[in-house]
Design a protein around this motif. Structure first.
Motif, PDB file in Angstrom:
ATOM      1  N   LEU A   1     -12.285  -2.667   4.450  1.00  0.00           N
ATOM      2  CA  LEU A   1     -11.072  -1.904   4.727  1.00  0.00           C
ATOM      3  C   LEU A   1      -9.811  -2.748   4.604  1.00  0.00           C
ATOM      4  O   LEU A   1      -8.736  -2.313   5.025  1.00  0.00           O
ATOM      5  N   SER A   2      -9.924  -3.936   4.046  1.00  0.00           N
ATOM      6  CA  SER A   2      -8.752  -4.771   3.763  1.00  0.00           C
ATOM      7  C   SER A   2      -8.574  -4.853   2.251  1.00  0.00           C
ATOM      8  O   SER A   2      -9.530  -5.192   1.528  1.00  0.00           O
ATOM      9  N   TRP A   3      -7.377  -4.536   1.780  1.00  0.00           N
ATOM     10  CA  TRP A   3      -7.121  -4.666   0.348  1.00  0.00           C
ATOM     11  C   TRP A   3      -5.644  -4.961   0.094  1.00  0.00           C
ATOM     12  O   TRP A   3      -4.769  -4.652   0.899  1.00  0.00           O
ATOM     13  N   ASP A   4      -5.424  -5.593  -1.040  1.00  0.00           N
ATOM     14  CA  ASP A   4      -4.072  -5.955  -1.463  1.00  0.00           C
ATOM     15  C   ASP A   4      -4.051  -5.900  -2.985  1.00  0.00           C
ATOM     16  O   ASP A   4      -4.787  -6.642  -3.657  1.00  0.00           O
ATOM     17  N   GLU A   5      -3.230  -5.026  -3.512  1.00  0.00           N
ATOM     18  CA  GLU A   5      -3.198  -4.857  -4.967  1.00  0.00           C
ATOM     19  C   GLU A   5      -2.734  -6.116  -5.693  1.00  0.00           C
ATOM     20  O   GLU A   5      -2.972  -6.285  -6.889  1.00  0.00           O
ATOM     21  N   ASN A   6      -2.053  -7.008  -4.979  1.00  0.00           N
ATOM     22  CA  ASN A   6      -1.622  -8.265  -5.586  1.00  0.00           C
ATOM     23  C   ASN A   6      -2.726  -9.312  -5.622  1.00  0.00           C
ATOM     24  O   ASN A   6      -2.573 -10.343  -6.293  1.00  0.00           O
ATOM     25  N   ASP A   7      -3.807  -9.108  -4.893  1.00  0.00           N
ATOM     26  CA  ASP A   7      -4.919 -10.075  -4.884  1.00  0.00           C
ATOM     27  C   ASP A   7      -6.239  -9.313  -4.771  1.00  0.00           C
ATOM     28  O   ASP A   7      -6.921  -9.352  -3.745  1.00  0.00           O
ATOM     29  N   PRO A   8      -6.642  -8.583  -5.797  1.00  0.00           N
ATOM     30  CA  PRO A   8      -7.867  -7.767  -5.705  1.00  0.00           C
ATOM     31  C   PRO A   8      -9.145  -8.596  -5.621  1.00  0.00           C
ATOM     32  O   PRO A   8     -10.140  -8.135  -5.072  1.00  0.00           O
ATOM     33  N   GLN A   9      -9.124  -9.821  -6.148  1.00  0.00           N
ATOM     34  CA  GLN A   9     -10.339 -10.636  -6.134  1.00  0.00           C
ATOM     35  C   GLN A   9     -10.699 -11.125  -4.724  1.00  0.00           C
ATOM     36  O   GLN A   9     -11.852 -11.421  -4.452  1.00  0.00           O
ATOM     37  N   ALA A  10      -9.722 -11.183  -3.834  1.00  0.00           N
ATOM     38  CA  ALA A  10     -10.003 -11.646  -2.473  1.00  0.00           C
ATOM     39  C   ALA A  10     -10.952 -10.679  -1.759  1.00  0.00           C
ATOM     40  O   ALA A  10     -11.861 -11.098  -1.032  1.00  0.00           O
ATOM     41  N   ARG A  11     -10.746  -9.400  -1.974  1.00  0.00           N
ATOM     42  CA  ARG A  11     -11.621  -8.405  -1.345  1.00  0.00           C
ATOM     43  C   ARG A  11     -13.030  -8.492  -1.918  1.00  0.00           C
ATOM     44  O   ARG A  11     -14.020  -8.435  -1.185  1.00  0.00           O
TER      45      ARG A  11
ATOM     46  N   ARG B   1      -2.113  -1.476  -0.161  1.00  0.00           N
ATOM     47  CA  ARG B   1      -2.207  -2.638   0.719  1.00  0.00           C
ATOM     48  C   ARG B   1      -2.568  -2.153   2.127  1.00  0.00           C
ATOM     49  O   ARG B   1      -1.957  -1.220   2.649  1.00  0.00           O
ATOM     50  N   GLN B   2      -3.564  -2.790   2.722  1.00  0.00           N
ATOM     51  CA  GLN B   2      -3.978  -2.440   4.093  1.00  0.00           C
ATOM     52  C   GLN B   2      -4.600  -3.662   4.751  1.00  0.00           C
ATOM     53  O   GLN B   2      -5.313  -4.437   4.104  1.00  0.00           O
ATOM     54  N   GLN B   3      -4.353  -3.816   6.045  1.00  0.00           N
ATOM     55  CA  GLN B   3      -4.890  -4.924   6.819  1.00  0.00           C
ATOM     56  C   GLN B   3      -5.692  -4.405   8.006  1.00  0.00           C
ATOM     57  O   GLN B   3      -5.382  -3.338   8.555  1.00  0.00           O
ATOM     58  N   VAL B   4      -6.695  -5.170   8.378  1.00  0.00           N
ATOM     59  CA  VAL B   4      -7.506  -4.832   9.550  1.00  0.00           C
ATOM     60  C   VAL B   4      -6.997  -5.628  10.744  1.00  0.00           C
ATOM     61  O   VAL B   4      -6.856  -6.855  10.669  1.00  0.00           O
ATOM     62  N   VAL B   5      -6.728  -4.918  11.836  1.00  0.00           N
ATOM     63  CA  VAL B   5      -6.218  -5.561  13.049  1.00  0.00           C
ATOM     64  C   VAL B   5      -7.347  -5.882  14.014  1.00  0.00           C
ATOM     65  O   VAL B   5      -7.446  -6.991  14.536  1.00  0.00           O
ATOM     66  N   VAL B   6      -8.239  -4.916  14.277  1.00  0.00           N
ATOM     67  CA  VAL B   6      -9.322  -5.077  15.240  1.00  0.00           C
ATOM     68  C   VAL B   6     -10.593  -4.479  14.656  1.00  0.00           C
ATOM     69  O   VAL B   6     -10.541  -3.420  14.015  1.00  0.00           O
ATOM     70  N   VAL B   7     -11.726  -5.157  14.877  1.00  0.00           N
ATOM     71  CA  VAL B   7     -13.035  -4.646  14.478  1.00  0.00           C
ATOM     72  C   VAL B   7     -13.930  -4.617  15.706  1.00  0.00           C
ATOM     73  O   VAL B   7     -14.067  -5.628  16.401  1.00  0.00           O
ATOM     74  N   GLN B   8     -14.519  -3.452  15.980  1.00  0.00           N
ATOM     75  CA  GLN B   8     -15.374  -3.293  17.155  1.00  0.00           C
ATOM     76  C   GLN B   8     -16.712  -2.691  16.740  1.00  0.00           C
ATOM     77  O   GLN B   8     -16.812  -1.484  16.528  1.00  0.00           O
ATOM     78  N   PRO B   9     -17.791  -3.508  16.599  1.00  0.00           N
ATOM     79  CA  PRO B   9     -19.101  -2.937  16.260  1.00  0.00           C
ATOM     80  C   PRO B   9     -19.649  -2.123  17.416  1.00  0.00           C
ATOM     81  O   PRO B   9     -19.413  -2.438  18.591  1.00  0.00           O
TER      82      PRO B   9
ATOM     83  N   GLY C   1       6.553   4.924   3.668  1.00  0.00           N
ATOM     84  CA  GLY C   1       6.732   3.495   3.482  1.00  0.00           C
ATOM     85  C   GLY C   1       6.674   2.712   4.769  1.00  0.00           C
ATOM     86  O   GLY C   1       6.551   1.474   4.729  1.00  0.00           O
ATOM     87  N   ALA C   2       6.819   3.358   5.916  1.00  0.00           N
ATOM     88  CA  ALA C   2       6.733   2.654   7.200  1.00  0.00           C
ATOM     89  C   ALA C   2       5.296   2.248   7.471  1.00  0.00           C
ATOM     90  O   ALA C   2       4.345   2.871   6.988  1.00  0.00           O
ATOM     91  N   THR C   3       5.107   1.194   8.254  1.00  0.00           N
ATOM     92  CA  THR C   3       3.772   0.691   8.594  1.00  0.00           C
ATOM     93  C   THR C   3       3.274   1.377   9.862  1.00  0.00           C
ATOM     94  O   THR C   3       3.986   1.427  10.872  1.00  0.00           O
TER      95      THR C   3
END
Length: 370
Positions: free
Chosen positions: A126-136, A159-167, A220-222
Motif C-alpha cells: 500500500l506504499s507507492w510513489d510514481e517517481n520511484d516505482p522500483q522501490a515498491r 503517491r501514498q504512504q503507510v503510517v501504521v500497520v496493525q496485523p 490535492g489535500a493530504t
C-alpha cells in the motif's frame, strides 16, 4: 552210619546284627562301669531287642532350622502390621487416576511469523510513489516467492504512504495455507471529485456525488484513512511467504455490543473525606511528582509532560472497609490545546504513624475495569 552234622547255632538276622553292633560301639564310648557286654565271651548271642540300651539325641536335621525361620517370618509380619496398619491390608486405597493422554496434534501454524510477514507485505503493497516505482517492487519481492511479478496490480501512478500497520487475525485454511487480516492507516491525496466526469452518469455516480459533498478535504489535500487488507500466505521450506495478490476490505465502523459494567454501591461519606487526597495526588501526577503524595512503597510513574489538571469532576469510593479502599475518579486534563476527560480506578491506603493517621493513593489504573 555216619551221624548227620550238627546244625549250626542260630544267628541274629543281619538287620538286627547291625543295630546291636551300633549299640555296642555307643556303650564303648560312654564312660562308666564296665558293661555286661564287655565281659560276655566271644561268640555269645546278642541281647534281645528289649534289652538294647537306646539314647535320645538332639535333632540335627533341617526341621529345626525351618522352625526358627517360621518364627522369624511370623514376628516380621507382626512388626509390618504395626507399622503400616492392619486397616490398610483390608481396605486398600483407591488406585490413582491415570494421567490424561496427550495427543500430539503436530506442529501448530506459525501465527506470529505469518502476522509479521503479512504486516511487512501490507506496508510495501500500500506504499507507492510514481517517481520511484522500483522501490515498491523491491520491497514486495522480500515476502513473495521467487519468480513472481511484483509490478503487476499497480499502474505506476500516484503517491501514498503507510503510517501504521496493525496485523490482526490469522485464519488457517489447511495445507499450510492461511489468510491474515491487516489494518493499515494510509496517508495520501484526497479523491478528486472531477475524476471520471466524462463517464456516463448512472445511479452509482449519483450516490458518489452525495459522498463527495460530505468530504471536507479539497482536491490535492493530504488525508489519512484506515484500510483493511487480507493477505494470503503459505508456509514453505521453513518460512512463511505471500502466495499472491491480497484484497482490500472494509474496516468496521463500530464495535459489537458488550455487557454493561456492573454498578457498585458508593460510600459517599468516605468519598467526601478523601476527595482532597485524590485532588492533591492528580495535581502532582502530571508534574512528575506523584511519589511526593503517594503512599509509602507505591511506585507510580509520572504522566507525560505537557499535561495539566483541569478538575476532578467526580470521585466516589466503593462500599467496603479495611485499610485499602477502591474508588473511581473522573478527571479532565488540559493537553495539546484541548480538554479531555479520563476515568481512573484509584486505591487509597490508610497510613498510620505515632503522630497522625491519613489516607494516601497507593495505585492508579485507567478505565472502569475493577
Amino acid at each position: 552210619m555216619a551221624q548227620p552234622a550238627a546244625a549250626p547255632a542260630p544267628t541274629a538276622p543281619a538287620a538286627l546284627q547291625q543295630w546291636t553292633d551300633a549299640a555296642a560301639r555307643l556303650q564303648a564310648q560312654t564312660p562308666g562301669p564296665a558293661r555286661a557286654a564287655d565281659a560276655a565271651p566271644e561268640g555269645a548271642q546278642a541281647a534281645p531287642d528289649s534289652q538294647v540300651p537306646w539314647q535320645i539325641e538332639d535333632e540335627k536335621s533341617g526341621a529345626k532350622f525351618a522352625v526358627k525361620v517360621g518364627r522369624g517370618v511370623l514376628w516380621g509380619v507382626v512388626a509390618l502390621a504395626a507399622i503400616t496398619g492392619i486397616r490398610s491390608w483390608i481396605w486398600a486405597p483407591a488406585p490413582p487416576k491415570p494421567a490424561p493422554t496427550k495427543v500430539d496434534s503436530g506442529p501448530q501454524y506459525p501465527v506470529q511469523e505469518a502476522q509479521a510477514v503479512a504486516a511487512r507485505f501490507a506496508r510495501s503493497y500500500l506504499s507507492w510513489d510514481e517517481n520511484d516505482p522500483q522501490a515498491r517492487a523491491a520491497a514486495l519481492s522480500r515476502d513473495m516467492p521467487k519468480g513472481f511479478d511484483t509490478t503487476s496490480g499497480w499502474n505506476s501512478k500516484g503517491r501514498q504512504q503507510v503510517v501504521v500497520v496493525q496485523p490482526s487475525t490469522v485464519s488457517v485454511l489447511g495445507d499450510n495455507r492461511a489468510r491474515v487480516r491487516v489494518d493499515v492507516l494510509v496517508s495520501g491525496p484526497a479523491a478528486d471529485p472531477a475524476a471520471g466526469a466524462d463517464k456516463p452518469a448512472d445511479k452509482k455516480d449519483d450516490a458518489k456525488k452525495d459522498d463527495t459533498k460530505k468530504q471536507d478535504a479539497k482536491p490535492g489535500a493530504t488525508v489519512t484513512r484506515w484500510m483493511g487488507l487480507e493477505v494470503p500466505v503459505v508456509q514453505a521450506s521453513g518460512r512463511v511467504v505471500v502466495t499472491g495478490q491480497p484484497g482490500i476490505v472494509g474496516v468496521p465502523g463500530n464495535g459489537p455490543s458488550v455487557p454493561a459494567v456492573p454498578t457498585k454501591s458508593n460510600d459517599m461519606e468516605f468519598s467526601d473525606k478523601t476527595r482532597g487526597v485524590v485532588e492533591e495526588f492528580f495535581s502532582k501526577y502530571a508534574t512528575g511528582e506523584p511519589g511526593s503524595v503517594a503512599a509509602p512503597g507505591a511506585s507510580i510513574p509520572a504522566l507525560p509532560s505537557g499535561m495539566t489538571l483541569g478538575t476532578i469532576r467526580n470521585w466516589t469510593v466503593d462500599e467496603g472497609s479495611g485499610t485499602d479502599r477502591i474508588g473511581t475518579a473522573v478527571v479532565s486534563w488540559n493537553v495539546g490545546g484541548a480538554e479531555i476527560e479520563e476515568t481512573y480506578r484509584v486505591k487509597v491506603t490508610r497510613v498510620s504513624s505515632a503522630q497522625a493517621e491519613r489516607w494516601q493513593v497507593s495505585e492508579v489504573h485507567g478505565g472502569l475495569t475493577p
